[in-house]
Motif scaffolding. Structure first.
Motif, PDB file in Angstrom:
ATOM      1  N   THR A   1      15.916  -2.696  63.645  1.00  0.00           N
ATOM      2  CA  THR A   1      16.369  -3.729  63.064  1.00  0.00           C
ATOM      3  C   THR A   1      17.924  -3.476  61.784  1.00  0.00           C
ATOM      4  OG1 THR A   1      15.112  -4.190  61.415  1.00  0.00           O
ATOM      5  CG2 THR A   1      14.564  -5.152  63.719  1.00  0.00           C
ATOM      6  N   ALA A   2      18.529  -4.575  61.343  1.00  0.00           N
ATOM      7  CA  ALA A   2      19.457  -3.790  60.561  1.00  0.00           C
ATOM      8  C   ALA A   2      18.208  -3.818  59.333  1.00  0.00           C
ATOM      9  CB  ALA A   2      20.499  -5.215  59.976  1.00  0.00           C
ATOM     10  N   ALA A   3      17.425  -4.887  59.039  1.00  0.00           N
ATOM     11  CA  ALA A   3      16.635  -4.369  57.453  1.00  0.00           C
ATOM     12  C   ALA A   3      15.496  -3.237  57.821  1.00  0.00           C
ATOM     13  CB  ALA A   3      15.361  -5.926  58.009  1.00  0.00           C
ATOM     14  N   TYR A   4      15.508  -2.878  58.942  1.00  0.00           N
ATOM     15  CA  TYR A   4      14.933  -0.677  58.330  1.00  0.00           C
ATOM     16  C   TYR A   4      15.791   0.023  58.822  1.00  0.00           C
ATOM     17  CZ  TYR A   4      11.167   1.857  60.299  1.00  0.00           C
ATOM     18  OH  TYR A   4      10.193   3.758  59.313  1.00  0.00           O
ATOM     19  N   VAL A   5      16.983  -0.252  59.046  1.00  0.00           N
ATOM     20  CA  VAL A   5      17.910   0.539  58.630  1.00  0.00           C
ATOM     21  C   VAL A   5      18.463   0.670  57.264  1.00  0.00           C
ATOM     22  CG1 VAL A   5      20.437   1.350  58.949  1.00  0.00           C
ATOM     23  CG2 VAL A   5      18.948   0.661  60.909  1.00  0.00           C
ATOM     24  N   ARG A   6      18.412  -0.627  56.856  1.00  0.00           N
ATOM     25  CA  ARG A   6      18.514  -0.465  55.116  1.00  0.00           C
ATOM     26  C   ARG A   6      16.696   0.111  54.114  1.00  0.00           C
ATOM     27  NH1 ARG A   6      20.319  -6.261  56.688  1.00  0.00           N
ATOM     28  NH2 ARG A   6      18.346  -6.422  55.821  1.00  0.00           N
ATOM     29  N   ARG A   7      15.969  -0.605  55.040  1.00  0.00           N
ATOM     30  CA  ARG A   7      14.982   0.604  54.434  1.00  0.00           C
ATOM     31  C   ARG A   7      15.391   1.889  54.235  1.00  0.00           C
ATOM     32  NH1 ARG A   7       8.708  -0.346  56.566  1.00  0.00           N
ATOM     33  NH2 ARG A   7       8.039   1.206  54.772  1.00  0.00           N
ATOM     34  N   ILE A   8      15.175   2.383  55.539  1.00  0.00           N
ATOM     35  CA  ILE A   8      15.381   3.720  56.051  1.00  0.00           C
ATOM     36  C   ILE A   8      16.238   4.591  54.690  1.00  0.00           C
ATOM     37  CG2 ILE A   8      16.175   6.028  56.819  1.00  0.00           C
ATOM     38  CD1 ILE A   8      15.463   4.759  59.390  1.00  0.00           C
ATOM     39  N   ALA A   9      17.739   3.624  54.508  1.00  0.00           N
ATOM     40  CA  ALA A   9      18.779   4.412  53.496  1.00  0.00           C
ATOM     41  C   ALA A   9      18.024   4.026  52.432  1.00  0.00           C
ATOM     42  CB  ALA A   9      19.550   3.391  53.722  1.00  0.00           C
ATOM     43  N   ARG A  10      17.271   3.423  51.746  1.00  0.00           N
ATOM     44  CA  ARG A  10      16.531   3.589  50.602  1.00  0.00           C
ATOM     45  C   ARG A  10      16.012   4.357  50.556  1.00  0.00           C
ATOM     46  NH1 ARG A  10      15.999  -2.068  51.240  1.00  0.00           N
ATOM     47  NH2 ARG A  10      14.102  -2.033  52.157  1.00  0.00           N
ATOM     48  N   GLU A  11      15.213   4.715  50.837  1.00  0.00           N
ATOM     49  CA  GLU A  11      13.568   5.641  51.528  1.00  0.00           C
ATOM     50  C   GLU A  11      14.464   6.830  51.010  1.00  0.00           C
ATOM     51  OE1 GLU A  11      11.777   4.911  55.266  1.00  0.00           O
ATOM     52  OE2 GLU A  11      10.423   3.719  53.761  1.00  0.00           O
ATOM     53  N   HIS A  12      16.133   7.120  51.848  1.00  0.00           N
ATOM     54  CA  HIS A  12      16.477   8.796  51.615  1.00  0.00           C
ATOM     55  C   HIS A  12      17.930   8.139  50.629  1.00  0.00           C
ATOM     56  CE1 HIS A  12      14.443   8.889  55.366  1.00  0.00           C
ATOM     57  NE2 HIS A  12      14.464  10.059  55.362  1.00  0.00           N
ATOM     58  N   ASN A  13      17.375   7.636  49.581  1.00  0.00           N
ATOM     59  CA  ASN A  13      17.922   7.131  48.487  1.00  0.00           C
ATOM     60  C   ASN A  13      19.985   7.407  48.554  1.00  0.00           C
ATOM     61  OD1 ASN A  13      16.444   8.287  46.451  1.00  0.00           O
ATOM     62  ND2 ASN A  13      16.563   9.404  46.800  1.00  0.00           N
ATOM     63  N   ILE A  14      20.189   6.460  50.541  1.00  0.00           N
ATOM     64  CA  ILE A  14      21.785   6.054  50.373  1.00  0.00           C
ATOM     65  C   ILE A  14      22.011   4.798  49.617  1.00  0.00           C
ATOM     66  CG2 ILE A  14      23.129   5.351  52.069  1.00  0.00           C
ATOM     67  CD1 ILE A  14      20.683   7.935  54.039  1.00  0.00           C
ATOM     68  N   ALA A  15      22.870   5.542  49.088  1.00  0.00           N
ATOM     69  CA  ALA A  15      23.164   3.632  48.241  1.00  0.00           C
ATOM     70  C   ALA A  15      23.947   2.816  49.535  1.00  0.00           C
ATOM     71  CB  ALA A  15      25.104   4.033  47.354  1.00  0.00           C
ATOM     72  N   PRO A  16      23.296   1.367  48.901  1.00  0.00           N
ATOM     73  CA  PRO A  16      24.070   0.534  49.774  1.00  0.00           C
ATOM     74  C   PRO A  16      25.734   0.707  50.049  1.00  0.00           C
ATOM     75  CG  PRO A  16      23.125  -0.415  48.046  1.00  0.00           C
ATOM     76  CD  PRO A  16      23.014   0.925  48.136  1.00  0.00           C
ATOM     77  N   ALA A  17      26.025   0.348  51.134  1.00  0.00           N
ATOM     78  CA  ALA A  17      27.761  -0.071  51.130  1.00  0.00           C
ATOM     79  C   ALA A  17      28.297  -1.515  49.691  1.00  0.00           C
ATOM     80  CB  ALA A  17      28.521  -1.216  52.325  1.00  0.00           C
ATOM     81  N   LYS A  18      29.259  -0.777  49.096  1.00  0.00           N
ATOM     82  CA  LYS A  18      30.389  -0.903  48.406  1.00  0.00           C
ATOM     83  C   LYS A  18      30.031  -2.631  48.908  1.00  0.00           C
ATOM     84  CE  LYS A  18      31.937   2.394  46.081  1.00  0.00           C
ATOM     85  NZ  LYS A  18      31.308   3.753  46.169  1.00  0.00           N
ATOM     86  N   PRO A  19      29.975  -3.861  47.778  1.00  0.00           N
ATOM     87  CA  PRO A  19      31.399  -5.263  48.527  1.00  0.00           C
ATOM     88  C   PRO A  19      32.419  -5.168  48.755  1.00  0.00           C
ATOM     89  CG  PRO A  19      30.253  -5.082  45.824  1.00  0.00           C
ATOM     90  CD  PRO A  19      29.639  -3.972  46.712  1.00  0.00           C
ATOM     91  N   GLY A  20      31.991  -5.750  49.223  1.00  0.00           N
ATOM     92  CA  GLY A  20      33.959  -6.747  49.546  1.00  0.00           C
ATOM     93  C   GLY A  20      34.579  -6.308  51.336  1.00  0.00           C
TER      94      GLY A  20
END
Length: 80
Positions: free
Chosen positions: A56-75
């Motif tokens: 899911t999108a929520a789990y992909v975000r969690r994976i990204a956070r756990e691997h220190n991948i910055a979220p997409a920039k706003p805009g």
């Protein structure tokens, strides 16, 4: 062999099969997470990663956070 012994054998067989497939599932999950991390680090949009992954999108975000991948920039986001 009596009915109880047959049931015990069937239970043992089913348990062995369950454990075997459980290990395979965990290996596949680990590989999928590694692919998600590589895709995000490689510049794929999280939306596209989510669409192509089993997560899911929520789990992909969690994976990204756990691997220190910055979220997409706003805009506004560019399309594929």
């Amino acid at each position: 062999m009596n009915a109880e012994q047959e049931l015990e054998q069937e239970l043992d067989r089913a348990t062995r099969q369950y454990r075997k497939t459980e290990e395979a599932h965990e290996e596949a999950r680990t590989a999928a997470i590694a692919a998600v991390v590589a895709a995000l680090r490689g510049g794929m949009r999280p939306t596209d990663v989510t669409e192509q992954s089993p997560f899911t999108a929520a789990y992909v975000r969690r994976i990204a956070r756990e691997h220190n991948i910055a979220p997409a920039k706003p805009g506004p986001k560019s399309s594929k």
